[in-house]
Scaffold this active site. Structure first.
Site, PDB file in Angstrom:
ATOM      1  N   GLY A  68       0.835  -1.211   0.000  1.00  0.00           N
ATOM      2  CA  GLY A  68       0.000   0.000   0.000  1.00  0.00           C
ATOM      3  C   GLY A  68       0.859   1.247   0.000  1.00  0.00           C
ATOM      4  N   ASP A  90      -1.049  -4.296   3.041  1.00  0.00           N
ATOM      5  CA  ASP A  90       0.103  -3.462   3.401  1.00  0.00           C
ATOM      6  C   ASP A  90       0.579  -3.854   4.780  1.00  0.00           C
ATOM      7  N   VAL A  92       4.125  -3.286   7.399  1.00  0.00           N
ATOM      8  CA  VAL A  92       5.449  -2.691   7.590  1.00  0.00           C
ATOM      9  C   VAL A  92       6.202  -3.487   8.649  1.00  0.00           C
ATOM     10  N   CYS A 107       7.117   6.755   0.550  1.00  0.00           N
ATOM     11  CA  CYS A 107       7.082   8.184   0.254  1.00  0.00           C
ATOM     12  C   CYS A 107       6.446   8.976   1.395  1.00  0.00           C
ATOM     13  N   CYS A 112       9.845  10.791   0.609  1.00  0.00           N
ATOM     14  CA  CYS A 112       9.671  12.125   0.028  1.00  0.00           C
ATOM     15  C   CYS A 112       9.096  13.161   1.007  1.00  0.00           C
ATOM     16  N   LYS A 115      11.098  13.893   4.284  1.00  0.00           N
ATOM     17  CA  LYS A 115      12.374  14.450   3.797  1.00  0.00           C
ATOM     18  C   LYS A 115      12.192  15.892   3.356  1.00  0.00           C
ATOM     19  N   TYR A 249      21.092   9.891  -3.661  1.00  0.00           N
ATOM     20  CA  TYR A 249      20.069  10.873  -3.315  1.00  0.00           C
ATOM     21  C   TYR A 249      19.938  11.006  -1.789  1.00  0.00           C
ATOM     22  N   GLU A 253      20.797  14.219   0.563  1.00  0.00           N
ATOM     23  CA  GLU A 253      19.672  14.984   1.127  1.00  0.00           C
ATOM     24  C   GLU A 253      19.737  15.001   2.657  1.00  0.00           C
ATOM     25  N   HIS A 516      10.286  37.491 -15.465  1.00  0.00           N
ATOM     26  CA  HIS A 516      11.341  38.203 -14.772  1.00  0.00           C
ATOM     27  C   HIS A 516      10.835  38.787 -13.470  1.00  0.00           C
ATOM     28  N   GLU A 521      13.715  31.668 -15.626  1.00  0.00           N
ATOM     29  CA  GLU A 521      13.895  32.397 -16.894  1.00  0.00           C
ATOM     30  C   GLU A 521      15.325  32.261 -17.418  1.00  0.00           C
TER      31      GLU A 521
HETATM   32  P1  FAD Z   1       6.536   1.782  -1.416  1.00  0.00           P
HETATM   33  O1  FAD Z   1       6.043   3.166  -1.357  1.00  0.00           O
HETATM   34  O2  FAD Z   1       7.790   1.466  -0.719  1.00  0.00           O
HETATM   35  O3  FAD Z   1       5.350   0.875  -0.805  1.00  0.00           O
HETATM   36  C1  FAD Z   1       5.468  -0.493  -0.600  1.00  0.00           C
HETATM   37  C2  FAD Z   1       4.596  -0.900   0.585  1.00  0.00           C
HETATM   38  O4  FAD Z   1       4.449  -2.325   0.598  1.00  0.00           O
HETATM   39  C3  FAD Z   1       5.223  -0.532   1.922  1.00  0.00           C
HETATM   40  O5  FAD Z   1       4.254   0.028   2.766  1.00  0.00           O
HETATM   41  C4  FAD Z   1       5.692  -1.872   2.463  1.00  0.00           C
HETATM   42  O6  FAD Z   1       5.763  -1.908   3.859  1.00  0.00           O
HETATM   43  C5  FAD Z   1       4.623  -2.801   1.916  1.00  0.00           C
HETATM   44  N1  FAD Z   1       5.020  -4.204   1.818  1.00  0.00           N
HETATM   45  C6  FAD Z   1       6.239  -4.691   1.517  1.00  0.00           C
HETATM   46  N2  FAD Z   1       6.198  -6.038   1.442  1.00  0.00           N
HETATM   47  C7  FAD Z   1       4.907  -6.389   1.689  1.00  0.00           C
HETATM   48  C8  FAD Z   1       4.225  -7.630   1.719  1.00  0.00           C
HETATM   49  N3  FAD Z   1       4.849  -8.784   1.456  1.00  0.00           N
HETATM   50  N4  FAD Z   1       2.910  -7.636   2.024  1.00  0.00           N
HETATM   51  C9  FAD Z   1       2.256  -6.477   2.288  1.00  0.00           C
HETATM   52  N5  FAD Z   1       2.850  -5.272   2.241  1.00  0.00           N
HETATM   53  C10 FAD Z   1       4.159  -5.228   1.942  1.00  0.00           C
HETATM   54  N6  FAD Z   1      10.774   9.745  -4.655  1.00  0.00           N
HETATM   55  C11 FAD Z   1      10.442  10.905  -5.250  1.00  0.00           C
HETATM   56  O7  FAD Z   1       9.836  10.888  -6.322  1.00  0.00           O
HETATM   57  N7  FAD Z   1      10.758  12.117  -4.693  1.00  0.00           N
HETATM   58  C12 FAD Z   1      11.407  12.216  -3.519  1.00  0.00           C
HETATM   59  O8  FAD Z   1      11.676  13.317  -3.042  1.00  0.00           O
HETATM   60  C13 FAD Z   1      11.767  11.010  -2.855  1.00  0.00           C
HETATM   61  N8  FAD Z   1      12.410  11.062  -1.677  1.00  0.00           N
HETATM   62  C14 FAD Z   1      12.717   9.899  -1.042  1.00  0.00           C
HETATM   63  C15 FAD Z   1      13.374   9.978   0.173  1.00  0.00           C
HETATM   64  C16 FAD Z   1      13.705   8.829   0.848  1.00  0.00           C
HETATM   65  C17 FAD Z   1      14.419   8.936   2.164  1.00  0.00           C
HETATM   66  C18 FAD Z   1      13.362   7.559   0.296  1.00  0.00           C
HETATM   67  C19 FAD Z   1      13.709   6.294   1.032  1.00  0.00           C
HETATM   68  C20 FAD Z   1      12.722   7.468  -0.924  1.00  0.00           C
HETATM   69  C21 FAD Z   1      12.392   8.636  -1.608  1.00  0.00           C
HETATM   70  N9  FAD Z   1      11.755   8.605  -2.844  1.00  0.00           N
HETATM   71  C22 FAD Z   1      11.436   9.776  -3.471  1.00  0.00           C
HETATM   72  C23 FAD Z   1      11.432   7.327  -3.500  1.00  0.00           C
HETATM   73  C24 FAD Z   1       9.954   6.928  -3.288  1.00  0.00           C
HETATM   74  O9  FAD Z   1       9.640   6.961  -1.917  1.00  0.00           O
HETATM   75  C25 FAD Z   1       9.718   5.544  -3.861  1.00  0.00           C
HETATM   76  O10 FAD Z   1      10.118   5.526  -5.204  1.00  0.00           O
HETATM   77  C26 FAD Z   1       8.239   5.149  -3.793  1.00  0.00           C
HETATM   78  O11 FAD Z   1       7.748   5.198  -2.484  1.00  0.00           O
HETATM   79  C27 FAD Z   1       8.070   3.731  -4.345  1.00  0.00           C
HETATM   80  O12 FAD Z   1       6.730   3.358  -4.279  1.00  0.00           O
HETATM   81  P2  FAD Z   1       6.321   1.825  -4.311  1.00  0.00           P
HETATM   82  O13 FAD Z   1       4.836   1.794  -4.485  1.00  0.00           O
HETATM   83  O14 FAD Z   1       7.145   1.086  -5.269  1.00  0.00           O
HETATM   84  O15 FAD Z   1       6.710   1.235  -2.878  1.00  0.00           O
HETATM   85  P1  NDP Z   2      21.428   5.247  -4.432  1.00  0.00           P
HETATM   86  O1  NDP Z   2      21.469   3.991  -5.186  1.00  0.00           O
HETATM   87  O2  NDP Z   2      20.974   6.483  -5.084  1.00  0.00           O
HETATM   88  O3  NDP Z   2      22.893   5.533  -3.820  1.00  0.00           O
HETATM   89  C1  NDP Z   2      23.573   4.596  -3.062  1.00  0.00           C
HETATM   90  C2  NDP Z   2      24.884   5.190  -2.612  1.00  0.00           C
HETATM   91  O4  NDP Z   2      25.482   4.329  -1.669  1.00  0.00           O
HETATM   92  C3  NDP Z   2      25.900   5.387  -3.733  1.00  0.00           C
HETATM   93  O5  NDP Z   2      26.599   6.562  -3.499  1.00  0.00           O
HETATM   94  C4  NDP Z   2      26.803   4.159  -3.583  1.00  0.00           C
HETATM   95  O6  NDP Z   2      28.118   4.390  -4.015  1.00  0.00           O
HETATM   96  C5  NDP Z   2      26.809   4.010  -2.087  1.00  0.00           C
HETATM   97  N1  NDP Z   2      27.114   2.658  -1.631  1.00  0.00           N
HETATM   98  C6  NDP Z   2      26.600   1.486  -2.061  1.00  0.00           C
HETATM   99  N2  NDP Z   2      27.095   0.473  -1.342  1.00  0.00           N
HETATM  100  C7  NDP Z   2      27.963   1.009  -0.463  1.00  0.00           C
HETATM  101  C8  NDP Z   2      28.787   0.462   0.550  1.00  0.00           C
HETATM  102  N3  NDP Z   2      28.826  -0.837   0.791  1.00  0.00           N
HETATM  103  N4  NDP Z   2      29.559   1.307   1.285  1.00  0.00           N
HETATM  104  C9  NDP Z   2      29.533   2.633   1.046  1.00  0.00           C
HETATM  105  N5  NDP Z   2      28.757   3.218   0.103  1.00  0.00           N
HETATM  106  C10 NDP Z   2      27.979   2.393  -0.638  1.00  0.00           C
HETATM  107  O7  NDP Z   2      20.558   4.908  -3.163  1.00  0.00           O
HETATM  108  P2  NDP Z   2      19.819   5.807  -2.119  1.00  0.00           P
HETATM  109  O8  NDP Z   2      19.678   4.912  -0.951  1.00  0.00           O
HETATM  110  O9  NDP Z   2      20.477   7.122  -1.925  1.00  0.00           O
HETATM  111  O10 NDP Z   2      18.403   6.076  -2.807  1.00  0.00           O
HETATM  112  C11 NDP Z   2      17.596   5.004  -3.301  1.00  0.00           C
HETATM  113  C12 NDP Z   2      16.628   5.519  -4.326  1.00  0.00           C
HETATM  114  O11 NDP Z   2      15.584   6.263  -3.700  1.00  0.00           O
HETATM  115  C13 NDP Z   2      17.244   6.470  -5.340  1.00  0.00           C
HETATM  116  O12 NDP Z   2      17.787   5.776  -6.425  1.00  0.00           O
HETATM  117  C14 NDP Z   2      16.086   7.342  -5.750  1.00  0.00           C
HETATM  118  O13 NDP Z   2      15.481   6.854  -6.911  1.00  0.00           O
HETATM  119  C15 NDP Z   2      15.127   7.280  -4.582  1.00  0.00           C
HETATM  120  N6  NDP Z   2      15.150   8.592  -3.921  1.00  0.00           N
HETATM  121  C16 NDP Z   2      14.705   9.689  -4.599  1.00  0.00           C
HETATM  122  C17 NDP Z   2      14.794  10.937  -4.044  1.00  0.00           C
HETATM  123  C18 NDP Z   2      14.333  12.137  -4.799  1.00  0.00           C
HETATM  124  O14 NDP Z   2      13.621  12.003  -5.767  1.00  0.00           O
HETATM  125  N7  NDP Z   2      14.714  13.340  -4.380  1.00  0.00           N
HETATM  126  C19 NDP Z   2      15.359  11.132  -2.722  1.00  0.00           C
HETATM  127  C20 NDP Z   2      15.805   9.935  -2.099  1.00  0.00           C
HETATM  128  C21 NDP Z   2      15.694   8.713  -2.698  1.00  0.00           C
HETATM  129  P3  NDP Z   2      28.692   3.878  -5.426  1.00  0.00           P
HETATM  130  O15 NDP Z   2      28.370   4.964  -6.405  1.00  0.00           O
HETATM  131  O16 NDP Z   2      30.137   3.727  -5.131  1.00  0.00           O
HETATM  132  O17 NDP Z   2      28.013   2.583  -5.743  1.00  0.00           O
END
Ligand code: FAD
Ligand code: NDP
Length: 543
Positions: A68, A90, A92, A107, A112, A115, A249, A253, A516, A521
């Site tokens: 969910g 859903d 967790v 999210c 998101c 954050k 990311y 952040e 502007h 722009e």
């Molecule tokens: P999720 O939103 O992860 O939902 C999956 C759900 O399924 C969860 O509630 C989980 O607990 C549940 N679940 C898992 N396994 C099971 C199971 N077997 N049975 C029942 N329920 C289960 N994206 C952006 O676009 N902008 C951002 O600024 C951004 N910031 C982010 C910041 C952080 C710190 C993180 C971690 C992610 C961020 N993302 C951002 C990424 C975004 O949150 C994810 O891409 C998005 O939530 C993915 O949606 P989803 O539906 O795939 O899974």
């Molecule tokens: P990312 O895959 O973006 O980055 C992982 C980072 O961890 C890389 O710098 C990687 O380095 C490093 N790393 C991997 N393994 C190790 C290790 N063993 N030791 C030290 N460093 C390591 O993952 P995030 O967790 O930051 O984010 C996951 C996803 O969530 C993103 O891809 C994004 O799509 C989504 N997200 C989106 C946001 C947004 O839209 N603003 C904000 C936050 C998340 P290396 O390059 O060397 O592999």
């Protein structure tokens, strides 16, 4: 009204009725969790009645959605719009530090939304200090953050979204089942309830939208003592001096907002900043963060985390010369990527194909190799892990399944923003990828440094306010990529992403009249090519 709810309403008065219960007076997590629990625990009698599904339906549901979160909820809500009977599972599992949360996925709860709110809190702190230059009478010495007040405000907002989500499902007649689902066979999901009891649920179609959870590096002490993004937004105590491991990311952040809130932040980078992004832009973000006070340890790797007697964490790490070093932190936050929760689904029970290296679902057009099983969101292989991507793909899939639509998700040119203190928004190809794909001779890179008007009075550092447009030299200079580092980058880049969807060309961009004085722009003013070697620094604000 669906069959499941009818049973709940008609025969199980002691169970929570999804459609008639009053909204609780408070929105604290306990009451919310309690409702979920009540609803999630149908008695054996109910379960038996469910199996004995009497009428024209072969399955209990047209669609079961596992997860969910962003993608799952979007698909479920869209599917019921077209008359489908839908259940959303859903569940967790608590983080290793014991953090858990409500309905809505990553999210809303630990991604998101919290954050962006903490990023905003950090920006406000910056603005308070700047305001003195604009004449506001403030005493900078008294300006400080209350972590407890911030965390409470953020969590209250998250809980209100949990509640609204639940109400929306109720209104739309989507069944919410607070259970961990896994495949028994390709039409049967086993739901593990909070008590550990298992129930069977069947559906014609099953959508995997279980997202992912943070990965931990395989070093002693990481699981025991470190936190991740799952924990930071609800951390009881102020984080204090924090080490952030990982330079994607999340790492950028989190280090950015912690520093902005006044906590000493160190970022440990294994290789490069923001792999996969335009490397010039990524380096500029790092430069900007360092200027703001974030300490960056380049090419460093943690080897061990130990808890000291005083409760602080001693981190052992190697620097780029292989030297073994240590430092002490109050908090270690790991952000080294996320793993999809697909193994927990028992994919072997249905022969579901996963990509061996990543455990992501191998799907084409969100269709897995099992004909009635689909996937959207972070579990999909090779697709951006972003909320709007999951939502869009989920909606389109629901329309294809239940409304005879043929529209497919377009994953090309999805815009994104890194909410680092100076934000970075981009869409399309990086300069690096454009060169690989087309060759240096076939692309033109237009670039400019600029000075946001609002930066002048407080004399803010403008050295990293920069943008670039990458265009093909042929094909009427079709725009391949746009990159913007500066304030409100997400807001700036969103509209240009729509223009690129309409095949924006560089001449069209140049013929667009700007607004502007804005930072957006600047895209309409850019004219210096990298090839020319001319200085891309700004001449004056209004020429
Ligand atoms: P999720 O939103 O992860 O939902 C999956 C759900 O399924 C969860 O509630 C989980 O607990 C549940 N679940 C898992 N396994 C099971 C199971 N077997 N049975 C029942 N329920 C289960 N994206 C952006 O676009 N902008 C951002 O600024 C951004 N910031 C982010 C910041 C952080 C710190 C993180 C971690 C992610 C961020 N993302 C951002 C990424 C975004 O949150 C994810 O891409 C998005 O939530 C993915 O949606 P989803 O539906 O795939 O899974
Ligand atoms: P990312 O895959 O973006 O980055 C992982 C980072 O961890 C890389 O710098 C990687 O380095 C490093 N790393 C991997 N393994 C190790 C290790 N063993 N030791 C030290 N460093 C390591 O993952 P995030 O967790 O930051 O984010 C996951 C996803 O969530 C993103 O891809 C994004 O799509 C989504 N997200 C989106 C946001 C947004 O839209 N603003 C904000 C936050 C998340 P290396 O390059 O060397 O592999």
């Amino acid at each position: 009204m669906s069959y499941l709810s009818d049973i709940f309403r008609g025969t199980k008065k002691n169970l929570w009725c999804l459609y008639c219960r009053e909204k609780p007076q408070t929105m604290d997590s306990d009451s919310s969790d309690q409702e979920a629990e009540n609803y999630a625990e149908p008695s054996n009698q109910v379960a038996e009645e469910l199996h004995d599904f009497p009428t024209e339906h072969k399955f209990m549901y047209d669609l079961i959605v596992l997860g969910g979160g962003s993608g799952g909820l979007a698909a479920a809500k869209e599917a019921v719009n077209y008359g489908a009977k839908v259940a959303v599972f859903d569940f967790v599992s608590p983080s290793p530090q014991g953090t858990s949360w409500g309905l809505g996925g990553t999210c809303v709860n630990v991604g998101c939304i919290p954050k962006k709110l903490m990023h905003q809190a950090a920006l406000l702190g910056e603005a308070i200090h700047e305001s003195a230059a604009y004449g506001w009478q403030i005493d900078p010495e008294t300006v400080k953050i209350s972590w407890e007040a911030l965390r409470t405000a953020v969590q209250n907002h998250v809980k209100s979204v949990n509640w609204v989500t639940r109400v929306e499902l109720r209104t739309k007649k989507v069944e919410y089942i607070n259970a961990l689902g896994y495949f028994k066979d390709k039409h049967t999901i086993m739901g593990v309830m909070k008590t550990g009891q298992e129930k069977e649920f069947t559906a014609q179609h099953i959508l995997i939208a279980v997202g992912g959870r943070p990965r931990y590096p395989n070093i002693p002490g990481a699981l025991e003592y470190a936190i991740t993004s799952d924990d930071i937004f609800s951390l009881e105590k102020p984080p204090g001096k924090t080490l952030v491991i990982g330079a994607g990311y999340i790492g950028l952040e989190c280090a950015g907002f912690l520093n902005g809130l006044g906590f000493e932040a160190t970022l440990m980078v294994r290789s490069i900043i923001l792999r996969g992004f335009d490397h010039h832009m990524a380096n500029s973000i790092a430069d900007d963060m360092q200027k703001r006070g974030v300490k960056i340890l380049f090419e460093a790797q943690a080897t061990k985390i130990e808890k000291q007697k005083d409760g602080r964490l001693l981190v052992h790490y190697k620097n780029k010369d292989g030297q073994a070093l240590t430092d002490t932190f109050d908090t270690v936050l790991i952000a080294v990527g996320r793993r999809p929760l697909t193994r927990e689904l028992k994919p072997e029970n249905i022969g579901l194909k996963l990509i061996p290296e990543t455990d992501k679902v191998d799907a084409v057009n969100e269709e897995s190799n099992v004909p009635n099983v689909y996937a959207v969101g972070d579990v999909l292989s090779g697709k951006p892990e972003l909320t709007p991507v999951a939502i869009h793909a989920g909606r389109l899939l629901a329309r294809r399944l239940f409304a005879n639509s043929t529209e497919q998700m377009d994953y090309v040119n999805v815009a994104t923003t890194v909410f680092s203190p100076l934000e970075y928004g981009c869409v399309g190809l990086s300069e690096d990828d454009a060169i690989i794909q087309y060759g240096e001779d076939r692309i033109e890179v237009y670039h400019a440094y600029y000075k946001p008007t609002e930066f002048f009075i407080p004399q803010k550092d403008v050295t990293n306010c920069y943008l670039k447009v990458i265009a093909l030299r042929e094909d009427d200079e079709r725009v391949l990529g746009m990159h913007f580092l500066g304030p409100n980058a997400g807001e700036v880049i969103q509209g240009f992403a729509a223009a690129m969807k309409c095949n924006l060309t560089f001449p069209k961009l140049k013929s667009t009249v700007g607004i502007h004085p804005t930072v957006a722009e600047e895209f309409t003013r850019v004219s210096v090519t990298k090839r020319s070697g001319l200085d891309p620094k700004p001449q004056s604000c209004c020429s």
